[in-house]
Design a protein around this motif. Structure first.
Motif, PDB file in Angstrom:
ATOM      1  N   MET A 199     -11.708  18.587  20.665  1.00  0.00           N
ATOM      2  CA  MET A 199     -11.662  19.324  21.927  1.00  0.00           C
ATOM      3  C   MET A 199     -12.787  18.869  22.849  1.00  0.00           C
ATOM      4  O   MET A 199     -12.577  18.644  24.049  1.00  0.00           O
ATOM      5  CB  MET A 199     -11.772  20.832  21.692  1.00  0.00           C
ATOM      6  CG  MET A 199     -11.704  21.643  22.982  1.00  0.00           C
ATOM      7  SD  MET A 199     -12.021  23.415  22.748  1.00  0.00           S
ATOM      8  CE  MET A 199     -13.797  23.384  22.397  1.00  0.00           C
ATOM      9  N   THR A 200     -13.988  18.716  22.294  1.00  0.00           N
ATOM     10  CA  THR A 200     -15.133  18.291  23.111  1.00  0.00           C
ATOM     11  C   THR A 200     -14.900  16.914  23.706  1.00  0.00           C
ATOM     12  O   THR A 200     -15.091  16.700  24.913  1.00  0.00           O
ATOM     13  CB  THR A 200     -16.418  18.282  22.262  1.00  0.00           C
ATOM     14  OG1 THR A 200     -16.655  19.602  21.758  1.00  0.00           O
ATOM     15  CG2 THR A 200     -17.611  17.826  23.081  1.00  0.00           C
ATOM     16  N   PHE A 201     -14.462  15.969  22.874  1.00  0.00           N
ATOM     17  CA  PHE A 201     -14.257  14.600  23.368  1.00  0.00           C
ATOM     18  C   PHE A 201     -13.146  14.558  24.412  1.00  0.00           C
ATOM     19  O   PHE A 201     -13.323  13.978  25.498  1.00  0.00           O
ATOM     20  CB  PHE A 201     -13.911  13.665  22.207  1.00  0.00           C
ATOM     21  CG  PHE A 201     -13.761  12.226  22.627  1.00  0.00           C
ATOM     22  CD1 PHE A 201     -14.878  11.424  22.816  1.00  0.00           C
ATOM     23  CD2 PHE A 201     -12.510  11.668  22.851  1.00  0.00           C
ATOM     24  CE1 PHE A 201     -14.752  10.099  23.218  1.00  0.00           C
ATOM     25  CE2 PHE A 201     -12.368  10.348  23.251  1.00  0.00           C
ATOM     26  CZ  PHE A 201     -13.501   9.558  23.429  1.00  0.00           C
ATOM     27  N   GLU A 202     -11.998  15.162  24.102  1.00  0.00           N
ATOM     28  CA  GLU A 202     -10.863  15.098  25.021  1.00  0.00           C
ATOM     29  C   GLU A 202     -11.139  15.852  26.319  1.00  0.00           C
ATOM     30  O   GLU A 202     -10.689  15.443  27.390  1.00  0.00           O
ATOM     31  CB  GLU A 202      -9.608  15.652  24.350  1.00  0.00           C
ATOM     32  CG  GLU A 202      -9.124  14.865  23.132  1.00  0.00           C
ATOM     33  CD  GLU A 202      -8.633  13.467  23.486  1.00  0.00           C
ATOM     34  OE1 GLU A 202      -8.433  13.179  24.686  1.00  0.00           O
ATOM     35  OE2 GLU A 202      -8.444  12.653  22.564  1.00  0.00           O
ATOM     36  N   MET A 203     -11.876  16.930  26.236  1.00  0.00           N
ATOM     37  CA  MET A 203     -12.238  17.700  27.420  1.00  0.00           C
ATOM     38  C   MET A 203     -13.101  16.855  28.348  1.00  0.00           C
ATOM     39  O   MET A 203     -12.900  16.844  29.575  1.00  0.00           O
ATOM     40  CB  MET A 203     -12.981  18.965  26.994  1.00  0.00           C
ATOM     41  CG  MET A 203     -13.367  19.909  28.111  1.00  0.00           C
ATOM     42  SD  MET A 203     -14.061  21.452  27.434  1.00  0.00           S
ATOM     43  CE  MET A 203     -15.461  20.812  26.501  1.00  0.00           C
ATOM     44  N   LEU A 204     -14.061  16.132  27.776  1.00  0.00           N
ATOM     45  CA  LEU A 204     -14.931  15.274  28.571  1.00  0.00           C
ATOM     46  C   LEU A 204     -14.167  14.097  29.173  1.00  0.00           C
ATOM     47  O   LEU A 204     -14.405  13.716  30.327  1.00  0.00           O
ATOM     48  CB  LEU A 204     -16.094  14.776  27.705  1.00  0.00           C
ATOM     49  CG  LEU A 204     -17.101  15.845  27.278  1.00  0.00           C
ATOM     50  CD1 LEU A 204     -18.027  15.304  26.191  1.00  0.00           C
ATOM     51  CD2 LEU A 204     -17.915  16.331  28.471  1.00  0.00           C
ATOM     52  N   VAL A 205     -13.258  13.531  28.391  1.00  0.00           N
ATOM     53  CA  VAL A 205     -12.441  12.417  28.893  1.00  0.00           C
ATOM     54  C   VAL A 205     -11.541  12.887  30.034  1.00  0.00           C
ATOM     55  O   VAL A 205     -11.440  12.229  31.082  1.00  0.00           O
ATOM     56  CB  VAL A 205     -11.583  11.812  27.755  1.00  0.00           C
ATOM     57  CG1 VAL A 205     -10.490  10.896  28.317  1.00  0.00           C
ATOM     58  CG2 VAL A 205     -12.465  11.034  26.784  1.00  0.00           C
ATOM     59  N   LYS A 206     -10.888  14.029  29.834  1.00  0.00           N
ATOM     60  CA  LYS A 206     -10.002  14.578  30.879  1.00  0.00           C
ATOM     61  C   LYS A 206     -10.779  14.849  32.155  1.00  0.00           C
ATOM     62  O   LYS A 206     -10.319  14.524  33.262  1.00  0.00           O
ATOM     63  CB  LYS A 206      -9.337  15.857  30.378  1.00  0.00           C
ATOM     64  CG  LYS A 206      -8.378  16.491  31.382  1.00  0.00           C
ATOM     65  CD  LYS A 206      -7.698  17.721  30.799  1.00  0.00           C
ATOM     66  CE  LYS A 206      -8.629  18.899  30.675  1.00  0.00           C
ATOM     67  NZ  LYS A 206      -7.910  20.149  30.289  1.00  0.00           N
ATOM     68  N   ASN A 207     -11.956  15.435  32.008  1.00  0.00           N
ATOM     69  CA  ASN A 207     -12.793  15.746  33.171  1.00  0.00           C
ATOM     70  C   ASN A 207     -13.176  14.468  33.920  1.00  0.00           C
ATOM     71  O   ASN A 207     -13.164  14.427  35.157  1.00  0.00           O
ATOM     72  CB  ASN A 207     -14.039  16.487  32.709  1.00  0.00           C
ATOM     73  CG  ASN A 207     -14.898  16.963  33.863  1.00  0.00           C
ATOM     74  OD1 ASN A 207     -14.489  17.811  34.647  1.00  0.00           O
ATOM     75  ND2 ASN A 207     -16.096  16.394  33.979  1.00  0.00           N
ATOM     76  N   GLU A 208     -13.506  13.434  33.173  1.00  0.00           N
ATOM     77  CA  GLU A 208     -13.875  12.152  33.782  1.00  0.00           C
ATOM     78  C   GLU A 208     -12.708  11.551  34.557  1.00  0.00           C
ATOM     79  O   GLU A 208     -12.866  11.054  35.675  1.00  0.00           O
ATOM     80  CB  GLU A 208     -14.336  11.189  32.679  1.00  0.00           C
ATOM     81  CG  GLU A 208     -14.894   9.879  33.176  1.00  0.00           C
ATOM     82  CD  GLU A 208     -16.309   9.989  33.732  1.00  0.00           C
ATOM     83  OE1 GLU A 208     -16.829   8.972  34.225  1.00  0.00           O
ATOM     84  OE2 GLU A 208     -16.892  11.091  33.666  1.00  0.00           O
ATOM     85  N   MET A 209     -11.519  11.597  33.960  1.00  0.00           N
ATOM     86  CA  MET A 209     -10.340  11.032  34.609  1.00  0.00           C
ATOM     87  C   MET A 209      -9.961  11.791  35.873  1.00  0.00           C
ATOM     88  O   MET A 209      -9.658  11.189  36.915  1.00  0.00           O
ATOM     89  CB  MET A 209      -9.169  11.030  33.624  1.00  0.00           C
ATOM     90  CG  MET A 209      -9.337  10.097  32.444  1.00  0.00           C
ATOM     91  SD  MET A 209      -8.018  10.288  31.221  1.00  0.00           S
ATOM     92  CE  MET A 209      -6.603   9.734  32.158  1.00  0.00           C
ATOM     93  N   VAL A 210     -10.004  13.105  35.791  1.00  0.00           N
ATOM     94  CA  VAL A 210      -9.604  13.925  36.937  1.00  0.00           C
ATOM     95  C   VAL A 210     -10.608  13.807  38.079  1.00  0.00           C
ATOM     96  O   VAL A 210     -10.229  13.612  39.233  1.00  0.00           O
ATOM     97  CB  VAL A 210      -9.444  15.402  36.503  1.00  0.00           C
ATOM     98  CG1 VAL A 210      -9.295  16.300  37.723  1.00  0.00           C
ATOM     99  CG2 VAL A 210      -8.245  15.555  35.583  1.00  0.00           C
ATOM    100  N   ASN A 211     -11.904  13.905  37.755  1.00  0.00           N
ATOM    101  CA  ASN A 211     -12.932  13.879  38.793  1.00  0.00           C
ATOM    102  C   ASN A 211     -13.036  12.526  39.487  1.00  0.00           C
ATOM    103  O   ASN A 211     -13.262  12.457  40.701  1.00  0.00           O
ATOM    104  CB  ASN A 211     -14.290  14.264  38.207  1.00  0.00           C
ATOM    105  CG  ASN A 211     -14.372  15.737  37.851  1.00  0.00           C
ATOM    106  OD1 ASN A 211     -13.563  16.545  38.305  1.00  0.00           O
ATOM    107  ND2 ASN A 211     -15.345  16.097  37.038  1.00  0.00           N
ATOM    108  N   ARG A 212     -12.870  11.456  38.713  1.00  0.00           N
ATOM    109  CA  ARG A 212     -13.016  10.123  39.301  1.00  0.00           C
ATOM    110  C   ARG A 212     -11.673   9.483  39.654  1.00  0.00           C
ATOM    111  O   ARG A 212     -11.642   8.393  40.210  1.00  0.00           O
ATOM    112  CB  ARG A 212     -13.773   9.219  38.315  1.00  0.00           C
ATOM    113  CG  ARG A 212     -15.213   9.639  38.073  1.00  0.00           C
ATOM    114  CD  ARG A 212     -15.882   8.778  37.012  1.00  0.00           C
ATOM    115  NE  ARG A 212     -15.893   7.370  37.384  1.00  0.00           N
ATOM    116  CZ  ARG A 212     -16.156   6.382  36.533  1.00  0.00           C
ATOM    117  NH1 ARG A 212     -16.439   6.658  35.254  1.00  0.00           N
ATOM    118  NH2 ARG A 212     -16.150   5.131  36.929  1.00  0.00           N
TER     119      ARG A 212
END
Length: 308
Positions: A199-212
């Motif tokens: 959850m931690t890894f995928e949450m951070l990856v998703k956030n990176e993709m959406v924000n950038r």
């Protein structure tokens, strides 16, 4: 569907129609598992020695390291490596394979309604951990028996000559039940630990993709390492006392067992070291979390990019 949701749903995962997807996931998991073993083994044997030590045997992490080098030589840090090298490759392939399968299942279930939620990422991780626990338990039991046998760099004959020797003696003294000793806490640790981990890894990856507004493949390697390290911290902070209980069970005298279950192990820990006993070995575990899991996730993500 929002633009952000469309971006992640389109680019986050490989196509479900890929008939070789499961094989690719498993292959990438094996590669990441091998990377994990070579980085983690010195940290792991230090952690296990601290967890299983009698009161006063070691004064600190540095004391464990110095005694290992002095009494058993530098190669002692890689005692029992064969078992995890074979086994953890299989374990990590299960973890990542099940996690990827569950992610695709939730993607299909969610349809055009939106992204995979953090709760769903946690459920993906729990499923992967539970599935892996049945394999991890006997593998870790064998590894711990090898890691905790002591001697003066060959001056004394070791009790176990290798993984097969451990399996033979455990089976001869208690059958399959003894080999799987510690399965209960292993399943709990893996389920909740992997839930927090993925959850931690995928949450951070998703956030990176959406924000950038970038594809998953465009995330820099150093950020994948950072996210992997943070995922490792999340896992150990969630389940560490359970790991101590498991290790205590698996280092019990196998010829004359004193501990029948997790309750017995918990009582023994409390009696010997109080509540602090549930955090014995925490320092090497948390120190290894960043490099080990950075290497694990980086190896998996780069393998996925290479294989497609």
């Amino acid at each position: 569907m929002t633009e952000e949701a469309e971006l992640v749903l389109t680019l986050d995962d490989p196509p479900v129609t890929d008939s070789n997807r499961a094989i690719k996931d498993i292959t990438c998991g094996v590669i990441s598992g091998i990377a994990q073993v070579f980085v983690s083994q010195p940290f792991d044997i230090t952690k296990v020695r601290l967890q299983s030590a009698k009161p006063g045997e070691y004064s600190s992490v540095i004391d464990v390291i110095s005694k290992l080098i002095k009494n058993e030589g530098p190669l002692a840090f890689y005692k029992g490596t064969l078992t995890p090298l074979i086994g953890i490759g299989a374990c990590v392939s299960i973890q990542f394979g099940v996690n990827e399968f569950m992610k695709r299942s939730f993607n299909s279930m969610n349809g055009k309604d939106g992204l995979i939620t953090n709760q769903q990422f946690f459920m993906c991780g729990m499923a992967s951990g539970f599935a892996n626990g049945f394999l991890a338990s006997p593998i870790e039991h064998v590894r711990i028996r090898l890691q905790t046998q002591k001697g003066n760099a060959g001056a004394t004959k070791p009790e176990f000559n290798g993984p097969l020797s451990v399996i033979k003696k455990l089976y001869g003294n208690g059958g399959t039940k003894l080999i799987f000793k510690g399965l209960g806490p292993t399943l709990i640790r893996e389920s909740f630990g992997m839930g927090s981990y993925f959850m931690t890894f995928e949450m951070l990856v998703k956030n990176e993709m959406v924000n950038r507004k970038i594809e998953r493949s465009q995330i820099e390697s150093w950020k994948l390492c950072l996210f992997g390290g943070l995922a490792g911290y999340a896992m150990w902070l969630t389940v560490y006392p359970i790991d101590v209980i498991k290790s205590t069970l698996q280092t019990d005298n196998y010829l004359k067992p004193q501990l029948k279950n997790s309750i017995d192990a918990s009582k023994a820990i409390l009696k010997q070291n109080g509540y602090k006993g549930f955090f014995k070995g925490f320092t090497p575990a948390i120190l290894r979390a960043a490099p080990v899991n950075a290497a694990t996730f980086l190896a998996f993500e780069l393998s996925m990019r290479a294989i497609g």
